[in-house]
Design an enzyme around this catalytic site. Structure first.
Site: not given
Ligand code: MN
Length: 252
Positions: A110, A213, A215
């Site tokens: 990001c 993303h 994660e």
């Protein structure tokens, strides 16, 4: 310790209001699941401390966060919704310069993708809704692990070799994006509105960044965990010092 896991230096998140660092667990846990040992790096302007901390690491994760200061790509801030963070801009400049110079693997996520592009001479849309006519949802609501738009993966790129897919559904939580791509980065995937969502730096072992993303989605999405896996694999190879010139993976 010869058999230690590859150490990944993770850039902490910065909370301006509390004057405090913090972390989203997925960045750490995603690395652990991939076999890495994540450590949160100290923000410091002390070059000696910085160099010692960085030297402990076999790879670096540039996390999400505030907007990159427009001054870094030669523009003035145009909108009130742009929140910047000098601490991170300064620290990540040191970190990325070092990583590229020493060819240490980096994964940007990001803001990490946006910072990498700016740091290497590219520019950003300061606000996608204000500066493009895209109707894609780039800033989603929870749950954040859910995909909200697709990206088209470019052929003959490391991401295409890794995932063996042409299209990928991704989550999306950003209001800025790459406008002019740095001349030393190559696009690996674009959203269906044309926005660049994944890049890499050719002729380096592993300098990658994605706009989405992993994660937040690695627990449920195989493609997200593969991105952490390949990053940690490269960090491990880098630790063992047995790769050169990005030749260890694919043909790129
Ligand atoms: Mn997006």
């Amino acid at each position: 310790m010869k058999n230690r896991q590859p150490v990944i230096g993770v850039v902490p998140l910065w909370d301006e209001y509390r004057n405090s660092i913090w972390m989203i667990p997925g960045y750490m846990d995603g690395i652990i699941k991939a076999g890495g040992l994540p450590v949160i790096l100290p923000f410091t302007d002390d070059e000696n401390v910085f160099n010692q901390a960085a030297a402990l690491c076999d790879g670096f994760l540039l996390t999400g966060g505030q907007d990159v200061a427009p001054e870094l790509y030669g523009e003035a801030k145009r909108y009130d919704n742009i929140i910047t963070c000098k601490t991170r801009d300064r620290f990540e400049t040191l970190l990325l310069d070092r990583a590229i110079r020493l060819d240490v693997p980096v994964l940007g996520i990001c803001r990490g993708l946006q910072f990498m592009n700016v740091s290497l001479g590219g520019t950003l849309y300061q606000d996608i809704p204000a500066e493009t006519d895209s109707t894609l949802m780039h800033r989603q609501n929870p749950p954040y692990e859910n995909p909200v738009h697709e990206v088209i993966i470019e052929q003959d790129t490391p991401l295409a070799y890794l995932l063996n897919k042409e299209r990928l559904a991704v989550n999306s939580c950003h209001h800025q994006g790459i406008k002019n791509l740095s001349s030393v980065l190559k696009c690996m995937a674009r959203a269906t509105d044309g926005l660049i969502e994944a890049v890499y730096m050719p002729n380096k072992k592993f300098i990658w960044a994605v706009q989405w993303h992993p994660e937040l989605s690695y627990k449920t999405d195989d493609s997200s965990s593969k991105i952490f896996d390949i990053f940690v694999t490269y960090a491990n190879l880098s630790k063992l010092n047995i790769i050169s010139g990005g030749k260890a993976y694919g043909s790129v």
